[in-house]
Write a protein that holds these residues in place. Structure first.
Motif, PDB file in Angstrom:
ATOM      1  N   LEU A 174     -12.865   9.740  18.463  1.00 45.01           N
ATOM      2  CA  LEU A 174     -12.923   9.537  19.920  1.00 45.01           C
ATOM      3  C   LEU A 174     -12.122   8.300  20.310  1.00 45.01           C
ATOM      4  N   GLY A 175     -12.066   7.316  19.410  1.00 44.50           N
ATOM      5  CA  GLY A 175     -11.214   6.147  19.652  1.00 44.50           C
ATOM      6  C   GLY A 175      -9.747   6.540  19.731  1.00 44.50           C
ATOM      7  N   ARG A 176      -9.318   7.429  18.871  1.00 36.98           N
ATOM      8  CA  ARG A 176      -7.933   7.915  18.940  1.00 36.98           C
ATOM      9  C   ARG A 176      -7.647   8.539  20.309  1.00 36.98           C
ATOM     10  N   PHE A 177      -8.593   9.366  20.758  1.00 33.19           N
ATOM     11  CA  PHE A 177      -8.375  10.029  22.040  1.00 33.19           C
ATOM     12  C   PHE A 177      -8.380   9.014  23.182  1.00 33.19           C
ATOM     13  N   GLY A 178      -9.306   8.060  23.128  1.00 35.17           N
ATOM     14  CA  GLY A 178      -9.352   7.031  24.167  1.00 35.17           C
ATOM     15  C   GLY A 178      -8.050   6.236  24.214  1.00 35.17           C
ATOM     16  N   GLN A 179      -7.520   5.934  23.036  1.00 35.48           N
ATOM     17  CA  GLN A 179      -6.263   5.179  22.984  1.00 35.48           C
ATOM     18  C   GLN A 179      -5.109   5.998  23.560  1.00 35.48           C
ATOM     19  N   ILE A 180      -5.127   7.294  23.294  1.00 32.79           N
ATOM     20  CA  ILE A 180      -4.098   8.176  23.878  1.00 32.79           C
ATOM     21  C   ILE A 180      -4.162   8.128  25.399  1.00 32.79           C
ATOM     22  N   MET A 181      -5.371   8.183  25.940  1.00 31.00           N
ATOM     23  CA  MET A 181      -5.508   8.133  27.400  1.00 31.00           C
ATOM     24  C   MET A 181      -5.067   6.768  27.929  1.00 31.00           C
ATOM     25  N   LEU A 182      -5.395   5.699  27.200  1.00 31.20           N
ATOM     26  CA  LEU A 182      -4.946   4.361  27.603  1.00 31.20           C
ATOM     27  C   LEU A 182      -3.416   4.261  27.580  1.00 31.20           C
ATOM     28  N   ASN A 183      -2.831   4.928  26.589  1.00 23.98           N
ATOM     29  CA  ASN A 183      -1.368   4.890  26.411  1.00 23.98           C
ATOM     30  C   ASN A 183      -0.611   5.793  27.388  1.00 23.98           C
ATOM     31  N   GLY A 184      -1.291   6.348  28.365  1.00 18.59           N
ATOM     32  CA  GLY A 184      -0.623   7.289  29.260  1.00 18.59           C
ATOM     33  C   GLY A 184      -0.286   8.597  28.563  1.00 18.59           C
ATOM     34  N   GLY A 185      -1.041   8.914  27.507  1.00 17.18           N
ATOM     35  CA  GLY A 185      -0.874  10.206  26.836  1.00 17.18           C
ATOM     36  C   GLY A 185      -0.043  10.148  25.567  1.00 17.18           C
ATOM     37  N   ALA A 186       0.557   8.997  25.277  1.00 13.29           N
ATOM     38  CA  ALA A 186       1.444   8.898  24.109  1.00 13.29           C
ATOM     39  C   ALA A 186       0.686   8.413  22.872  1.00 13.29           C
ATOM     40  N   TRP A 187       1.189   8.824  21.710  1.00 14.71           N
ATOM     41  CA  TRP A 187       0.504   8.475  20.456  1.00 14.71           C
ATOM     42  C   TRP A 187       1.502   8.578  19.319  1.00 14.71           C
ATOM     43  N   HIS A 188       1.816   7.441  18.725  1.00 16.18           N
ATOM     44  CA  HIS A 188       2.731   7.401  17.577  1.00 16.18           C
ATOM     45  C   HIS A 188       4.017   8.192  17.851  1.00 16.18           C
ATOM     46  N   GLY A 189       4.584   7.934  19.020  1.00 17.25           N
ATOM     47  CA  GLY A 189       5.893   8.497  19.333  1.00 17.25           C
ATOM     48  C   GLY A 189       5.871   9.897  19.907  1.00 17.25           C
ATOM     49  N   GLU A 190       4.682  10.473  20.015  1.00 17.71           N
ATOM     50  CA  GLU A 190       4.589  11.832  20.584  1.00 17.71           C
ATOM     51  C   GLU A 190       3.798  11.785  21.891  1.00 17.71           C
ATOM     52  N   GLN A 191       4.206  12.592  22.856  1.00 19.21           N
ATOM     53  CA  GLN A 191       3.463  12.666  24.114  1.00 19.21           C
ATOM     54  C   GLN A 191       2.399  13.747  23.971  1.00 19.21           C
ATOM     55  N   ILE A 192       1.189  13.345  23.603  1.00 18.60           N
ATOM     56  CA  ILE A 192       0.114  14.318  23.351  1.00 18.60           C
ATOM     57  C   ILE A 192      -0.377  14.918  24.666  1.00 18.60           C
ATOM     58  N   VAL A 193      -0.669  14.050  25.626  1.00 17.50           N
ATOM     59  CA  VAL A 193      -1.124  14.469  26.954  1.00 17.50           C
ATOM     60  C   VAL A 193       0.000  14.118  27.930  1.00 17.50           C
ATOM     61  N   PRO A 194       0.429  15.073  28.763  1.00 18.33           N
ATOM     62  CA  PRO A 194       1.492  14.736  29.729  1.00 18.33           C
ATOM     63  C   PRO A 194       1.092  13.519  30.568  1.00 18.33           C
ATOM     64  N   GLU A 195       2.069  12.640  30.795  1.00 16.30           N
ATOM     65  CA  GLU A 195       1.751  11.435  31.544  1.00 16.30           C
ATOM     66  C   GLU A 195       1.188  11.785  32.923  1.00 16.30           C
TER      67      GLU A 195
END
Lengths: 446, 446
Positions: free
Chosen positions: B330-351
């Motif tokens: 869940l921390g990974r997902f929270g960080q993705i949302m904090l990052n505007g959807g990006a994670w290790h160079g990939e846009q997981i969730v559209p900004e």
């Protein structure tokens, strides 16, 4: 209500390995089953749609989820019907296999037992309603295919291959000196002093040479198989149910063999032995079978996927048949057994435990049980020994599951399948000679 | 039998987020609950032993597995009571977090809402019956602790945080143009034309501004909440049950608001909206919520563990509350949302999906709902906006679950908890100001 509960129990648990024949469609029995291709669950479209239309639904209350052809879908989806416990792979990175794919294997031919015409390896996959097939040779994957409900990320019902995991855990504890296989069961599980199992030795349980009353007369509603199945059900029971609750309570109700057969006299392949063994390894280790399997094996072999086990209404894992797992993860375990217990520099299973299994069980006891296609074999530590000239041995489960280990050919075969009926005697004729033919083929390539 | 089924249904499904208050021990309510330390499930020894002694058993047919203090064990073990579906992490290696542990956090102090005495961060963990606490700052783990039933390998009930996953999937489909949030629900799900939901827009469902009849009068056996809970039960039903089977059938029975409230008039936090949204994203994507969540998020974020969701009797995942998962995932997902959807160079969730959520919902609608401790906030895409000066937003679930994202402090907090009662209004006073205090502390360290 009680008949509903019984049927549910049967299908939920014990019945997974014994009752499918009864549940299946009478028409199909009379006329022959649809082929593997015709019964492919993705071709039928089981459970597709939101919601699936009634004719494509497979649900537990229907109590037919494990009948053919539904079982071809259900074998990949047991957790969607039943409460389960995780067998954790741990949190690290998987250890991948090396590949050396051999495209000659499909054309390998063999003569089926009692057959008149040769069959190719690839034909045998359809004849056996194969869902997943993995062949390891010298530790590398030489063959890997998925059918039906399966892909590399699926977990498929291992059925009675579960017993071989329970048995290996017991052999490990014996090899480590924490479990005395000459002890009486009642010395370890005092609750079983009232049961026929109490006076058996641990070894007799491990090798299924116990004697106890266990009627599988499905026509008799009081037969032990029904009591067992009802006990094993994880579902809320109807009011008025007074039978045992869970595997452990059932085991306490088991009486002596009505014909006076004594422990050690004969081999009888009966699942409650594996449940007793699950109880023993849990009592000795202080862990549930799921935890112990994770702690000792699953979390140490670089598994790609968690496995899981079905549980009874008290949360006890079904040590005799409840495991579901991925194809390559069973390949990892098979390779460990082939390697004498070693894996990437670590001794996962004590070598003495593997040697105990490979030494085999009593030949006469096994011969008396009359498995025509396994003649000359034996049963030891919940594994099947073929005693063929390659020294092959196997974990086996109904509907065609196997981990087949051929030490001479340095070959491990893992098959998941959903054969229409629950008898391996229908599957072995197109399996065992096929495995031998592939072993010889692979040895000839070296 | 029908009352048993109702109770089971309640506890199995819908009741997970609403009925614990009713189920808990009246004595405990009168005298105050045992403390977090006193109710620690490992101190009590729930389900320990082979089999566990009757007084330590937590079983589903008892229908109290989700009452305090049993719930402190059960929140880590839902799959052992209920059928579930996997949310696969895929088969690759996890992406580990970097650590920069900060041992000053435990001593951070804050004033609880309406409090008279300061409390330390560490004290708040016990006050809130915390099971797992993770704090990420600038993408690294600065704090991680486990209590109660939890450890780093456990999967804990996410409860209504599930809604935020369903909502994020919907926002993703909207951002990609495959889902029109101005469309009527009945245009996407014709089966809901007969229901009050049919005339709502997708956006109204996403933001819970729909109007429909949904009595939560637990004293009325015909109240919608009971029909919902019975429909959601995955267990075999008593004979004579004629109610809806599964979430989707229930949703078709939902009538208009009896007081004439119209869609768009008001915000009401009601779980069936999330089930409608689950149906919508499944119909549009052709995947179950579990599959879509795996395909779009879980298998792309380097998760350490599979997650899972509970299902109804037709195998439909509970999109409003059925998820269980690991703390760091869940921390990974929270960080993705904090990052505007990006994670290790990939846009997981559209900004654009993240921006849609962060833009928030209608303030007046939310204010009218009267959440005292969330004043000034809003609800958008199944997420809670605090609209505080840090722009914080959160996924929230009963009994204290949260993913709290503070963009200004570059902080993500994930908490799993098993607070005795099901009202976050009892937990927020020692949570929200604590989160703000830690945010300020972390910003001061930079």
């Amino acid at each position: 209500m009680s008949s509903t509960i019984s049927r549910l129990g049967a299908l939920a648990t014990g019945g997974l390995f014994s009752l499918s024949l009864l549940a299946q469609d009478a028409h199909a029995q009379a006329t022959g089953f649809p082929s593997a291709q015709e019964s492919d669950p993705s071709a039928i479209g089981w459970m597709e749609g939101f919601p699936p239309p009634p004719e494509l639904r497979i649900t537990n209350p229907d109590s037919v989820f494990f009948s053919f052809p539904r079982l071809r879908w259900s074998v990949c989806h047991l957790r969607e019907f039943l409460p389960t416990e995780q067998v954790s792979r741990g949190l690290g990175a998987p250890i991948p296999f090396d590949y050396a794919l051999d495209d000659g294997i499909d054309a390998v031919t063999f003569m089926p037992l009692r057959g008149e015409e040769e069959m190719t390896w690839e034909e045998s996959l359809y004849a056996n309603y194969t869902d997943g097939m993995l062949i390891l040779h010298e530790g590398r994957i030489v063959y890997e295919r998925y059918f039906g409900c399966m892909d590399e990320a699926a977990q498929h019902a291992a059925m009675s291959m579960t017993k071989s995991f329970t048995g290996t855990l017991a052999e490990m504890l014996v090899a480590e000196g924490t479990l005395d296989d000459t002890a009486l069961v009642s010395d370890i599980i005092p609750e079983l002093e009232v049961s026929a199992f109490g006076s058996a030795t641990v070894r007799q349980v491990m090798d299924m040479t116990t004697a106890f009353e266990f009627s599988e007369d499905y026509g008799d509603p009081n037969a032990a198989i029904w009591v067992y199945n009802a006990a094993a059900s994880p579902f809320p029971r109807g009011e008025g149910y007074e039978g045992p609750n869970g595997y452990f309570e059932f085991l306490q109700t088991v009486g002596p063999d009505p014909e006076g057969i004594q422990h050690g006299d004969e081999f009888h392949y009966r699942t409650p032995n594996s449940d007793v063994l699950g109880w023993i390894v849990s009592r000795v280790s202080g862990m549930e079978v799921t935890e112990l399997l994770s702690d000792r094996i699953w979390s140490r072999m670089g598994a790609e996927q968690d496995a899981y086990m079905t549980v009874d209404g008290l949360g006890t894992p079904f040590a005799g048949g409840g495991l579901s797992a991925g194809l390559r993860d069973l390949g990892r375990f098979g390779q460990i057994m082939l390697n004498g217990g070693a894996w990437h520099g670590e001794q996962i299973v004590p070598e003495a435990a593997v040697e105990s299994i490979r030494a085999g069980g009593n030949l006469d006891d096994f011969a008396a049980a009359g498995y025509a296609d396994l003649a000359g074999g034996s049963y030891r530590g919940q594994w099947w020994m073929f005693n063929n000239d390659h020294g092959a041995f196997a974990a086996r489960g109904v509907h065609g599951q196997t981990i087949y280990i051929d030490p001479t050919a340095e070959m491990v075969i893992v098959r998941f399948a959903s054969f229409p009926i629950a008898f391996n005697s229908r599957i072995d004729p197109t399996s065992l000679p096929a495995y031998q033919a592939v072993a010889e083929y692979l040895m000839a390539q070296d």
